[in-house]
Design an enzyme around this catalytic site. Structure first.
Site, mmCIF file in Angstrom:
data_model
loop_
_atom_site.group_PDB
_atom_site.id
_atom_site.type_symbol
_atom_site.label_atom_id
_atom_site.label_comp_id
_atom_site.label_asym_id
_atom_site.label_seq_id
_atom_site.Cartn_x
_atom_site.Cartn_y
_atom_site.Cartn_z
ATOM 1 N N ASN A 233 0.796 -1.220 0.000
ATOM 2 C CA ASN A 233 0.000 0.000 0.000
ATOM 3 C C ASN A 233 0.833 1.276 0.000
ATOM 4 O OD1 ASN A 233 -2.368 1.862 0.904
ATOM 5 N ND2 ASN A 233 -0.882 2.006 2.577
ATOM 6 N N SER B 55 -4.793 2.784 -8.017
ATOM 7 C CA SER B 55 -5.641 3.967 -7.926
ATOM 8 C C SER B 55 -6.495 4.030 -9.177
ATOM 9 C CB SER B 55 -4.779 5.237 -7.835
ATOM 10 O OG SER B 55 -5.565 6.412 -7.951
ATOM 11 N N TYR C 120 2.261 10.811 -11.019
ATOM 12 C CA TYR C 120 1.546 9.888 -10.127
ATOM 13 C C TYR C 120 0.742 8.875 -10.941
ATOM 14 C CZ TYR C 120 -1.685 8.341 -6.446
ATOM 15 O OH TYR C 120 -2.423 7.580 -5.571
#
Length: 259
Positions: free
Chosen positions: A89, A141, A154
């Site tokens: 994570n 994500s 990202y």
């Protein structure tokens, strides 16, 4: 697979989504190693989770460094004698346009989010292969499926996690190890709901950060409200139990995306 007395290793477990997932696994009877770059946060989470009646082990680890990842996994194995579930994570973010990005910015985010997942999986799968099976759960994500402004670096790191997860699942197809990814949506952690978060960056003129946060929930999420670390924990528990789900990147996003 029942989770009672299984051993889980969760990175980035000191707060936020990692803490939510570690807590959910502990409620199912898992003993949990909690790794975080901030040992104080890991220790605090470990104390809270231990109240659920399971064993815990707080660990300090920078997952962008192979020596620290290897030590994290070996310490978990030495303490508990097994490793059944690994939740990778730990991740970081910065919010900058491509014009603002430096080479260092790119490398910093990708070294943790993409390289870190690779290093963790490589160390964890060796232990699981030796024991005959396990569950690897990577946290990606919805930014690993769709691009967003000011998050190109990202997004690149999370797209990498999704592709790597699917590839590794196929490599480990007959090993008894499943490999999946959870794709959180809009969660009120520091990424979205913080002094340097997206709600602050993307607020309209005259709008407060709180108003921006509410507007983005209304605008982007069909259900109209953000997700929680506990939501991610529910899916992690399911994936830790599921024998025939592998290679998937599953959204928990209130209907934001469909792919």
């Amino acid at each position: 697979m029942t989770l009672e007395n299984k051993v889980a290793l969760v990175t980035g477990a000191g707060r936020g989504i990692g803490k939510g997932i570690a807590t959910a696994l502990a409620r199912e009877g898992c003993h949990v190693a909690l790794a975080d770059i901030n040992l104080t946060n890991a220790e605090q989470t470990a104390k809270e989770i231990a109240k659920l009646g399971v064993k815990t082990l707080p660990l300090k680890a920078d997952i962008s460094k192979s020596v620290e990842v290897d030590r994290m996994v070996s310490d978990t194995l030495a303490h508990f004698g097994q490793l059944d579930i690994a939740v990778n994570n730990a991740g970081i973010i910065s919010i900058k346009s491509v014009n603002e990005l430096t080479e260092e910015d790119w490398d910093t985010v990708n070294n943790v989010n993409a390289k870190g997942v690779f290093l963790c999986c490589k160390a964890e799968m060796k232990v699981m292969q030796a024991s005959g099976g396990g569950r690897i759960i990577n946290i990606a994500s919805i930014a690993g499926k769709e691009g967003f402004p000011d998050l190109a670096h990202y997004c690149a790191s999370k797209f990498a996690v999704v592709g790597f997860t699917n590839s590794l699942a196929k490599e480990l197809k007959r090993s008894g190890i499943t490999v999946n990814a959870i794709c959180p949506g809009i969660v009120p952690t520091a990424m979205w709901y913080g002094p340097d978060g997206l709600a602050e960056r993307w607020k309209l003129e005259g709008e407060t950060m709180e108003e921006s946060w509410q507007r983005h929930q209304d605008l982007l999420i069909p259900q109209g409200e953000g997700q929680t670390p506990e939501d991610m924990g529910q899916l992690a528990v399911y994936l830790a139990n599921a024998e025939h789900v592998t290679g998937q990147a599953i959204n928990v996003d209130g209907g934001f995306t469909f792919h």
